[in-house]
Design a protein around this motif. Structure first.
Motif, PDB file in Angstrom:
ATOM      1  N   SER A  56       0.831  -1.152   0.004  1.00 45.68           N
ATOM      2  CA  SER A  56       0.013  -0.074   0.059  1.00 45.68           C
ATOM      3  C   SER A  56       0.719   1.230  -0.099  1.00 45.68           C
ATOM      4  O   SER A  56       0.402   2.343  -0.555  1.00 45.68           O
ATOM      5  CB  SER A  56      -0.764   0.091   1.132  1.00 45.68           C
ATOM      6  N   TRP A  57       1.974   1.144   0.546  1.00 43.92           N
ATOM      7  CA  TRP A  57       2.938   2.378   0.760  1.00 43.92           C
ATOM      8  C   TRP A  57       3.390   2.656  -0.665  1.00 43.92           C
ATOM      9  O   TRP A  57       3.675   3.916  -0.681  1.00 43.92           O
ATOM     10  CB  TRP A  57       4.227   2.019   1.712  1.00 43.92           C
ATOM     11  N   ILE A  58       3.440   1.854  -1.644  1.00 45.03           N
ATOM     12  CA  ILE A  58       4.165   2.275  -3.057  1.00 45.03           C
ATOM     13  C   ILE A  58       2.764   2.959  -3.581  1.00 45.03           C
ATOM     14  O   ILE A  58       3.260   4.132  -4.152  1.00 45.03           O
ATOM     15  CB  ILE A  58       4.376   1.100  -3.746  1.00 45.03           C
ATOM     16  N   PHE A  59       1.671   2.605  -3.457  1.00 46.12           N
ATOM     17  CA  PHE A  59       0.556   3.386  -3.973  1.00 46.12           C
ATOM     18  C   PHE A  59       0.325   4.665  -3.366  1.00 46.12           C
ATOM     19  O   PHE A  59       0.157   5.791  -4.021  1.00 46.12           O
ATOM     20  CB  PHE A  59      -0.878   2.474  -3.728  1.00 46.12           C
ATOM     21  N   GLY A  60       0.571   4.846  -1.910  1.00 44.31           N
ATOM     22  CA  GLY A  60       0.366   6.046  -1.342  1.00 44.31           C
ATOM     23  C   GLY A  60       1.640   7.108  -1.822  1.00 44.31           C
ATOM     24  O   GLY A  60       1.433   8.243  -2.209  1.00 44.31           O
ATOM     25  N   GLY A  61       2.766   6.380  -2.244  1.00 45.84           N
ATOM     26  CA  GLY A  61       3.813   7.414  -2.654  1.00 45.84           C
ATOM     27  C   GLY A  61       3.559   7.869  -4.032  1.00 45.84           C
ATOM     28  O   GLY A  61       4.105   8.993  -4.331  1.00 45.84           O
ATOM     29  N   ILE A  62       3.092   6.965  -4.756  1.00 44.79           N
ATOM     30  CA  ILE A  62       2.396   7.264  -6.110  1.00 44.79           C
ATOM     31  C   ILE A  62       1.491   8.609  -6.156  1.00 44.79           C
ATOM     32  O   ILE A  62       2.031   9.423  -6.754  1.00 44.79           O
ATOM     33  CB  ILE A  62       1.979   6.155  -7.047  1.00 44.79           C
ATOM     34  N   ALA A  63       0.674   8.367  -5.278  1.00 44.66           N
ATOM     35  CA  ALA A  63      -0.370   9.733  -5.140  1.00 44.66           C
ATOM     36  C   ALA A  63       0.339  10.743  -4.735  1.00 44.66           C
ATOM     37  O   ALA A  63       0.055  12.032  -5.111  1.00 44.66           O
ATOM     38  CB  ALA A  63      -1.370   9.263  -4.347  1.00 44.66           C
ATOM     39  N   ALA A  64       1.283  10.459  -3.713  1.00 50.63           N
ATOM     40  CA  ALA A  64       2.032  11.701  -2.984  1.00 50.63           C
ATOM     41  C   ALA A  64       2.786  12.414  -4.154  1.00 50.63           C
ATOM     42  O   ALA A  64       2.879  13.537  -4.062  1.00 50.63           O
ATOM     43  CB  ALA A  64       2.519  11.250  -1.751  1.00 50.63           C
ATOM     44  N   GLY A  65       3.529  11.764  -4.764  1.00 50.21           N
ATOM     45  CA  GLY A  65       4.657  12.483  -5.801  1.00 50.21           C
ATOM     46  C   GLY A  65       3.942  12.968  -6.765  1.00 50.21           C
ATOM     47  O   GLY A  65       4.239  14.149  -7.228  1.00 50.21           O
ATOM     48  N   THR A  66       2.774  12.462  -7.192  1.00 44.40           N
ATOM     49  CA  THR A  66       1.884  13.254  -8.460  1.00 44.40           C
ATOM     50  C   THR A  66       1.471  14.488  -7.806  1.00 44.40           C
ATOM     51  O   THR A  66       1.582  15.651  -8.444  1.00 44.40           O
ATOM     52  CB  THR A  66       0.914  12.318  -8.687  1.00 44.40           C
ATOM     53  N   ALA A  67       0.772  14.350  -6.607  1.00 38.21           N
ATOM     54  CA  ALA A  67       0.028  15.486  -5.947  1.00 38.21           C
ATOM     55  C   ALA A  67       1.054  16.663  -5.613  1.00 38.21           C
ATOM     56  O   ALA A  67       0.851  17.936  -6.219  1.00 38.21           O
ATOM     57  CB  ALA A  67      -0.751  15.302  -4.993  1.00 38.21           C
ATOM     58  N   ILE A  68       2.149  16.424  -5.006  1.00 36.23           N
ATOM     59  CA  ILE A  68       3.088  17.302  -4.681  1.00 36.23           C
ATOM     60  C   ILE A  68       3.827  18.113  -5.942  1.00 36.23           C
ATOM     61  O   ILE A  68       3.873  19.464  -5.866  1.00 36.23           O
ATOM     62  CB  ILE A  68       4.401  16.740  -3.881  1.00 36.23           C
ATOM     63  N   LEU A  69       4.474  17.447  -6.785  1.00 36.96           N
ATOM     64  CA  LEU A  69       4.730  18.155  -8.018  1.00 36.96           C
ATOM     65  C   LEU A  69       3.922  18.771  -8.840  1.00 36.96           C
ATOM     66  O   LEU A  69       4.045  19.710  -9.366  1.00 36.96           O
ATOM     67  CB  LEU A  69       5.416  16.947  -8.940  1.00 36.96           C
ATOM     68  N   GLN A  70       2.407  18.240  -8.840  1.00 39.11           N
ATOM     69  CA  GLN A  70       1.726  19.148  -9.644  1.00 39.11           C
ATOM     70  C   GLN A  70       1.303  20.426  -8.773  1.00 39.11           C
ATOM     71  O   GLN A  70       1.012  21.574  -9.575  1.00 39.11           O
ATOM     72  CB  GLN A  70       0.149  18.211  -9.793  1.00 39.11           C
ATOM     73  N   GLY A  71       1.445  20.373  -7.424  1.00 42.10           N
ATOM     74  CA  GLY A  71       0.854  21.573  -6.680  1.00 42.10           C
ATOM     75  C   GLY A  71       2.232  22.442  -6.942  1.00 42.10           C
ATOM     76  O   GLY A  71       2.091  23.878  -6.881  1.00 42.10           O
ATOM     77  N   CYS A  72       3.403  22.092  -6.973  1.00 42.10           N
ATOM     78  CA  CYS A  72       4.690  23.072  -7.358  1.00 42.10           C
ATOM     79  C   CYS A  72       4.531  23.781  -8.461  1.00 42.10           C
ATOM     80  O   CYS A  72       4.685  24.848  -8.747  1.00 42.10           O
ATOM     81  CB  CYS A  72       5.855  22.160  -7.208  1.00 42.10           C
ATOM     82  N   ARG A  73       3.961  22.901  -9.642  1.00 41.50           N
ATOM     83  CA  ARG A  73       3.782  23.466 -11.063  1.00 41.50           C
ATOM     84  C   ARG A  73       2.554  24.334 -11.015  1.00 41.50           C
ATOM     85  O   ARG A  73       2.854  25.524 -11.585  1.00 41.50           O
ATOM     86  CB  ARG A  73       3.641  22.258 -11.995  1.00 41.50           C
ATOM     87  N   ILE A  74       1.584  24.132 -10.392  1.00 42.06           N
ATOM     88  CA  ILE A  74       0.408  25.063 -10.341  1.00 42.06           C
ATOM     89  C   ILE A  74       0.425  26.251  -9.501  1.00 42.06           C
ATOM     90  O   ILE A  74       0.020  27.342  -9.909  1.00 42.06           O
ATOM     91  CB  ILE A  74      -0.859  24.024 -10.143  1.00 42.06           C
ATOM     92  N   PHE A  75       0.910  25.963  -8.291  1.00 39.48           N
ATOM     93  CA  PHE A  75       1.032  27.271  -7.292  1.00 39.48           C
ATOM     94  C   PHE A  75       2.042  27.850  -7.042  1.00 39.48           C
ATOM     95  O   PHE A  75       1.935  29.164  -6.883  1.00 39.48           O
ATOM     96  CB  PHE A  75       0.471  26.647  -5.869  1.00 39.48           C
TER      97      PHE A  75
END
Length: 403
Positions: A56-75
C-alpha cells in the motif's frame, strides 16, 4: 584610465555561484521530498486499512509524488525534475529487506531453473525489440528513442541514456512511466483478487515497525551506513541496478557475517518494517513524480504510448503462459516472474504474499542483469540502425520538448 577604474570599482561581484545554486537546488529537492513523504504516510496507512495489502505504501507514494509535483507546478510555477537519487535509496532499502527475507532460502536449489529464467528474459527482450520497431515505424520516431521507450527497463535508467544520446527524454519517460505504473497497479490487483483478504494482515505497530533495543539499533545503524555506501558507489560508478543488487546481497549475508565475530555469534538482525515502508514510499514517490511533471503531449503521442504498453503487457502474459508449461510453478508465480518491469515492486508483492519469494527474486535479478549487461550491445545496434535508416524524425512527438 581613471574613468575605467571608477566603473570597475562600482561593479558588484555576482551573488550567484554554482555552489550556491547547487545548495539551493538540493534544499528544494529535500523540501519537496519531505512534503512527499509526509503526504505518503497517511495515504499509505489509509490504504492498509482498506486492505490494499503489503505494498500500500507504494500506492501512497505514487499519489503523493503526483500531487506534490503538480502543486509545485500549479501554485509556485516551479517544475522540479524527478528525484532519481530518492529512487536509488528506495531500491537500496527494498533490496536490503528482500535480501534479509531470502537469507535462509536455498538459492542454489534454483540453479536448475536458470536456463528457464534466461529463456523468459530473452523472450521478453525480443518482444520488446519487436514492439519498439513497430512503435518507431508507426510514430516515425528514431529507432533508439523507440527502443529505450518500449524495452522493459527502469524509468530513470532509460531516460538518462536517452539524455546521454540526445534523444527524446520526455517521450521515453512517458512510455516507461505508463508501463511501470500499469504493472505496479495491475499485477498486485490480480494477485490480491486471487488470494482474497489473505493479501497481508494488518500491520501491528508495537515491536514491529522498529526494535528499540540498543543492540538492534546499533546493528540497524551499521546496516544503513553500509547500504548508503552501496547506493553512493552505484551513483558514482553509474552501475545500473547496483543499489538493489548490492543491498540485496548485504541483507542476505549480514547475519552470516555476524556469526564470524566471536562476540556476535548468537545475534540475529532483521531489518525493521519501517525500512521496508520508507523504501516502498520512495519507490512510489519517484513513479508519481514522472506523472507530476505533466509535459505537453498530444493525444496521438499518448495513444501510441498506451498501445505499446498494452503490447508489452500482452507479451508478459504470453511469457507467463509459456512459464506455466515449462515449469511446475503456479500461475501467480509465473505472472510475478514475467511481469514486464517493476522488478523491485513485483518482488515486494511476492514478499507480501509469502509466495515463492526466492523464485520471483531470482527471475527478476537474472532479467535485470541480462538487460543491464546487454545495454551496450543494444545501444550499438540501435544507433547503427538509426544511421542506416536515417534519424527517423520526430513524428508523433508533437508537443514534446527535446533536450
Amino acid at each position: 584610465m581613471n574613468h575605467s577604474l571608477s566603473i570597475s570599482s562600482t561593479q558588484k561581484p555576482p551573488t550567484n555561484s554554482p555552489i550556491v545554486n547547487q545548495s539551493q537546488l538540493i534544499f528544494k529537492q529535500l523540501t519537496i521530498l519531505c512534503l512527499e513523504m509526509l503526504a505518503a504516510l497517511p495515504l499509505g496507512w489509509g490504504l492498509t486499512k482498506l486492505h490494499f495489502g503489503g505494498i500500500s505504501w507504494i500506492f501512497g507514494g505514487i499519489a503523493a509524488g503526483t500531487a506534490i509535483l503538480q502543486g509545485c507546478r500549479i501554485f509556485y510555477n516551479y517544475s522540479p525534475k524527478p528525484n532519481r537519487t530518492a529512487r536509488k535509496v528506495g531500491m537500496g532499502l527494498v533490496g536490503l529487506t528482500v535480501g534479509a527475507s531470502n537469507a535462509n532460502s536455498n538459492i542454489m536449489s534454483l540453479a536448475a531453473g536458470v536456463p528457464i529464467f534466461i529463456f523468459l528474459t530473452l523472450f521478453l527482450l525480443l518482444c520488446g525489440v519487436g514492439i519498439g520497431y513497430l512503435y518507431s515505424r508507426l510514430t516515425k520516431t528514431n529507432i533508439l528513442t523507440a527502443m529505450l521507450a518500449t524495452v522493459p527497463g527502469g524509468v530513470g535508467v532509460m531516460s538518462s541514456i536517452a539524455a546521454d544520446y540526445n534523444r527524446n527524454v520526455t517521450l521515453v519517460a512517458l512510455v516507461q512511466a505508463i508501463r511501470v505504473t500499469s504493472v505496479v497497479l495491475l499485477i498486485p490487483f490480480i494477485a490480491r483478487t486471487s488470494v482474497g483478504n489473505s493479501w497481508m494482515p494488518p500491520l501491528p505497530i508495537k515491536g514491529v515497525l522498529i526494535d528499540f533495543a540498543p543492540l538492534q539499533l546499533e546493528l540497524l545503524a551499521v546496516v544503513l551506513l553500509l547500504t548508503g555506501i552501496i547506493v553512493y558507489l552505484a551513483i558514482v560508478l553509474n552501475i545500473p541496478a547496483g543499489d538493489f543488487f548490492g543491498a540485496l546481497v548485504l541483507g542476505a549475508t549480514f547475519n552470516s557475517l555476524l556469526h564470524y565475530l566471536p562476540f556476535a555469534s548468537d545475534i540475529q538482525f532483521h531489518p525493521p518494517l519501517l525500512v521496508n515502508i520508507i523504501g516502498q514510499m520512495l519507490l512510489g514517490i519517484t513513479i508519481g513524480e514522472y506523472w507530476g511533471e505533466k509535459p505537453n503531449f498530444g493525444k496521438r503521442t499518448v495513444g501510441y504510448a498506451l498501445m505499446s504498453v498494452a503490447m508489452t503487457l500482452v507479451a508478459g502474459a504470453i511469457a507467463a503462459i509459456i512459464a506455466t508449461q515449462l515449469t511446475s510453478w503456479d500461475w501467480l508465480t509465473c505472472l510475478l516472474v514475467t511481469a514486464p518491469g517493476g522488478s523491485a515492486e513485483m518482488i515486494l508483492v511476492s514478499l507480501a504474499l509469502h509466495h515463492n519469494v526466492e523464485v520471483v527474486t531470482a527471475g527478476h535479478l537474472i532479467r535485470l542483469i541480462a538487460i543491464n549487461s546487454s545495454l551496450p550491445l543494444w545501444l550499438f545496434l540501435f544507433r547503427r540502425l538509426d544511421g542506416e535508416w536515417g534519424d527517423g524524425g520526430v513524428g508523433g512527438d508533437e508537443g514534446v520538448t527535446h533536450p
